[in-house]
Design a protein around this motif. Sequence first.
Motif, PDB file in Angstrom:
ATOM      1  N   ASP A   1       1.519  -8.755   7.087  1.00 45.90           N
ATOM      2  CA  ASP A   1       0.645  -8.211   6.050  1.00 45.90           C
ATOM      3  C   ASP A   1       1.319  -8.247   4.669  1.00 45.90           C
ATOM      4  O   ASP A   1       0.666  -8.495   3.652  1.00 45.90           O
ATOM      5  CB  ASP A   1       0.257  -6.773   6.389  1.00 45.90           C
TER       6      ASP A   1
ATOM      7  N   ARG B   1       0.770 -13.590  11.904  1.00 45.71           N
ATOM      8  CA  ARG B   1       1.622 -12.757  12.763  1.00 45.71           C
ATOM      9  C   ARG B   1       2.528 -13.623  13.621  1.00 45.71           C
ATOM     10  O   ARG B   1       3.694 -13.285  13.852  1.00 45.71           O
ATOM     11  CB  ARG B   1       0.755 -11.868  13.663  1.00 45.71           C
TER      12      ARG B   1
ATOM     13  N   GLN C   1       3.488  -7.454  12.689  1.00 45.39           N
ATOM     14  CA  GLN C   1       2.219  -7.396  11.990  1.00 45.39           C
ATOM     15  C   GLN C   1       2.380  -6.834  10.584  1.00 45.39           C
ATOM     16  O   GLN C   1       1.773  -7.329   9.627  1.00 45.39           O
ATOM     17  CB  GLN C   1       1.213  -6.548  12.773  1.00 45.39           C
TER      18      GLN C   1
END
Length: 225
Positions: A181, A187, A177
């Motif tokens: 980001d 993801r 994750q």
Amino acid sequence: MIDVLVVDDDIRVADVNAAYVAKTPGFRVAAKAHDAAEALRLVEDVPVDLVLLDHYLPDETGLWVVRSLRERGHQTDVIMVTAARDVATVQAAMRHGALQYLVKPFSYAGLRAKLDAYATLRRTLDGGGEAEQAEVDRIFGALSATPAPELPKGHSPTTAELVRRALMAAEGPLSAQELADRTQLSRQTAQRYLKLLERTGRVRLSLKYGDTGRPEHRYEWAASS
């Protein structure tokens, strides 16, 4: 465009390497040479930014060519592309100013990774000004870039490189994750590439245990890859 001189004593190998250069965006072949004397003459006569230089040449070695370039005041960048694997040659190439060293045989992906890293380095240096530590790290990171792994069908070398850069820039291991980001990937995509790179030995997996009892998978770039 980055103008490249391709130097290899084997005419067929020189042609293959030149074709690789020509298909890489931002690069073009300025000339080809098949011995050390011809390589030096071409650098004198033809505008060249980068030399792809074999070590085993019929008249002199690639290291001799690098030394001669520097003695004559030429700052042309050099990437050694050669079957010479002994540590002494690699070390000497580095000391005489070769930016990178690519061992034969290699695929287009291997050379493309070196060329893309070189282009990144050129863009960074052409910006001029002063460099903060993060910028210095990016410059040296470009110099040490490793060839992209051979990817299964359906996987993008560009995405794999995006993952590599994010992991190398991180101060510690990242979760899927956290990687998503930083790269703006989903993801699921981040997880898929992490698992692929972990299987090929490019990424190291570790487990972080929390209060839930279920460990979190965390990934970091394997420095030795």
